[in-house]
Design an enzyme around this catalytic site. Sequence first.
Site, short mmCIF file in Angstrom:
data_model
loop_
_atom_site.label_atom_id
_atom_site.label_comp_id
_atom_site.label_asym_id
_atom_site.label_seq_id
_atom_site.Cartn_x
_atom_site.Cartn_y
_atom_site.Cartn_z
N ASP A 13 57.97 -28.62 3.90
CA ASP A 13 59.37 -28.78 3.50
C ASP A 13 59.52 -29.37 2.10
OD1 ASP A 13 60.04 -27.82 6.01
OD2 ASP A 13 60.06 -29.82 6.88
N LYS A 16 59.15 -25.17 -1.03
CA LYS A 16 58.33 -24.00 -1.44
C LYS A 16 59.16 -22.74 -1.53
CE LYS A 16 55.76 -24.68 2.19
NZ LYS A 16 56.28 -25.96 2.70
N GLY A 40 59.98 -22.84 7.83
CA GLY A 40 61.40 -22.63 7.57
C GLY A 40 61.62 -22.84 6.08
N HIS A 41 61.87 -21.76 5.37
CA HIS A 41 62.01 -21.83 3.91
C HIS A 41 63.45 -21.53 3.53
CE1 HIS A 41 57.43 -20.84 3.60
NE2 HIS A 41 57.68 -21.98 4.18
N GLN A 224 53.91 -24.62 5.55
CA GLN A 224 53.49 -25.99 5.90
C GLN A 224 53.03 -26.73 4.63
OE1 GLN A 224 52.08 -23.33 8.28
NE2 GLN A 224 54.16 -23.60 9.00
P1 GDP Z 1 60.02 -25.37 2.40
O1 GDP Z 1 59.68 -25.30 3.84
O2 GDP Z 1 58.95 -26.02 1.60
O3 GDP Z 1 60.46 -24.06 1.82
O4 GDP Z 1 61.28 -26.37 2.29
P2 GDP Z 1 62.60 -26.34 3.23
O5 GDP Z 1 63.46 -25.22 2.81
O6 GDP Z 1 62.25 -26.46 4.65
O7 GDP Z 1 63.22 -27.75 2.84
C1 GDP Z 1 63.59 -28.07 1.53
C2 GDP Z 1 65.08 -28.40 1.50
O8 GDP Z 1 65.41 -28.98 0.25
C3 GDP Z 1 65.96 -27.15 1.60
O9 GDP Z 1 67.14 -27.50 2.28
C4 GDP Z 1 66.25 -26.81 0.16
O10 GDP Z 1 67.48 -26.11 -0.01
C5 GDP Z 1 66.35 -28.18 -0.45
N1 GDP Z 1 65.97 -28.29 -1.87
C6 GDP Z 1 64.94 -27.69 -2.52
N2 GDP Z 1 64.85 -28.15 -3.78
C7 GDP Z 1 65.84 -29.06 -3.93
C8 GDP Z 1 66.24 -29.93 -5.00
O11 GDP Z 1 65.64 -29.97 -6.08
N3 GDP Z 1 67.30 -30.77 -4.76
C9 GDP Z 1 67.96 -30.78 -3.57
N4 GDP Z 1 68.97 -31.62 -3.42
N5 GDP Z 1 67.60 -29.99 -2.55
C10 GDP Z 1 66.54 -29.16 -2.71
P1 IMO Z 2 57.32 -25.29 6.23
O1 IMO Z 2 56.62 -24.01 5.86
C1 IMO Z 2 57.23 -29.14 8.26
C2 IMO Z 2 54.70 -29.43 11.84
C3 IMO Z 2 55.38 -29.62 13.18
C4 IMO Z 2 54.32 -30.44 13.90
C5 IMO Z 2 53.02 -29.82 13.41
C6 IMO Z 2 52.40 -28.79 14.35
O2 IMO Z 2 58.78 -25.13 6.46
O3 IMO Z 2 56.96 -26.38 5.28
P2 IMO Z 2 53.08 -26.27 14.94
O4 IMO Z 2 54.32 -25.72 15.56
O5 IMO Z 2 52.77 -25.72 13.59
O6 IMO Z 2 51.88 -26.22 15.84
O7 IMO Z 2 53.41 -27.84 14.74
O8 IMO Z 2 53.33 -29.20 12.17
N1 IMO Z 2 55.17 -28.26 11.07
C7 IMO Z 2 55.93 -28.34 9.98
N2 IMO Z 2 56.51 -29.40 9.38
N3 IMO Z 2 57.36 -27.91 7.71
C8 IMO Z 2 56.76 -26.84 8.27
O9 IMO Z 2 56.73 -25.63 7.69
C9 IMO Z 2 56.04 -27.01 9.48
N4 IMO Z 2 55.34 -26.19 10.30
C10 IMO Z 2 54.81 -26.95 11.25
O10 IMO Z 2 56.58 -30.32 13.03
O11 IMO Z 2 54.35 -31.76 13.44
MG MG Z 3 60.47 -25.90 5.66
#
Ligand code: GDP
Ligand code: IMO
Ligand code: MG
Length: 422
Positions: A13, A16, A40-41, A224
Amino acid sequence: MNSIVIVGLQWGDEGKGKIVDYLSENADVVVRFQGGNNAGHTIVIDDEVYKLNLLPSAVLRAGKISIIGNGVALDSHALISEIESLKTRGIDVNPSNLMVSESCPLILSIHKDKEKFFEDLNGNHKIGTTNKGIGPCYEDKVGRRAIRLCDLENTDELNNRVDTLLSYHNAIRQGLGYQVAKKEELLKEVAEIAKKILPYKKPVWQVLNNFVREERKIIFEGAQGTFLDIDHGTYPFVTSSNTVGSQAMTGSGFSSSAHVIGVAKAYTTRVGNGPFPTEQENEVGDSLFAIGKELGTVSNRRRRCGWFDAVLVRQAVQLSGVLSVVLTKLDILDSFDMVKICTGYRYNGEVYDYLPASHSIQKELEPIYEEFFGWKENTQGKKSVGELPVNLIKYVKKIEELIGVPIHLISTSPKREDVIEL
Ligand code: GDP
Ligand code: IMO
Ligand code: MG
């Protein structure tokens, strides 16, 4: 070098998805190479929010090719429903712009069952998984009994594979006192999806190697983060795939060289259980959670929050051969009077400049912090270095110094266009 690998440098999270989407403007192809719909991206385009789980982030840009490599644990039902839900928003994903490796192991209902049985058995030691069946699917892959996408084409092969798979799963189910899984039901589950998913099946390794010859620009999109890596993460509180940069090759069949870019959040978050040395279970953590809107994209769980950990990120940089870093969510620190960076750990009278592998040590580490003045200025949506406060620049420079590689991009909001190239 025409290829880039994007990896998360913390526990996922990091942002990416936003960064892959941003960089993919200048790419031809985006490839997922590990994980599955546990990812979840989030991508924000003109105030529209897209949350992608299995589909590479390029699907949102017309004219790009998306690829799901052999390293991905494939929930075909989830993939088809993601494709269908994007269709309702005017985004057309079809076999001409999405290819899925014929070698992907399939996630089936028995995997989700097994994950639940074992998480329940774990009592107080639950991993806190996403419940998507990821771990049990990879167990079957390594155990050489998985059903792979290519098996859906051949009824005899499929029959044999289902027998092998069920003899294993049903022994466990019976041992735990659960109902056995029925062959007819599993075959029905697989048949339901086969027609929809098979048109996407391709020898992805060959497609990619042809793209290399044609000098197409390829981005490998990690899911991840480094400390969820099955080998290098905070084991056993990890996911079941390798999340480091080298997995881009194994998980896709690509064999050329690539520039590895790491993505890190300006503080640290983690979803699920496991060690987290800089976690702040106090008003600092509450503020990061509230301002950063730190709710898990997949499971909607509250993300645990804490200070930036330079020890972790430096280790992640080294594990993946990261050459440059993107720092996201600095804007979340805008209102803080002081900010802290962890520069080492103390344990049992010793100082560590890395994260030791042992869980019993990891959970007891005491972070050593350096403290900095905050910048107390709104930076959200800023688009040039000149607009950034001096203290923010100092914070970024300190992180660069501690992690040993340059930070070349800063993200200043969730939106696609809010990125500053340094
Ligand atoms: P990922 O799994 O690495 O793709 O990240 P996620 O999408 O799960 O979580 C990142 C969260 O931060 C999302 O809600 C993005 O919209 C948000 N986000 C990404 N970059 C920025 C930033 O520079 N500032 C803020 N405020 N939010 C951001
Ligand atoms: P993105 O791509 C954050 C965490 C789960 C749990 C552990 C194992 O959005 O960054 P799993 O279901 O993979 O066997 O769970 O890994 N986890 C993540 N945490 N971002 C993710 O993906 C994750 N994918 C798995 O919360 O702790
Ligand atoms: Mg994510």
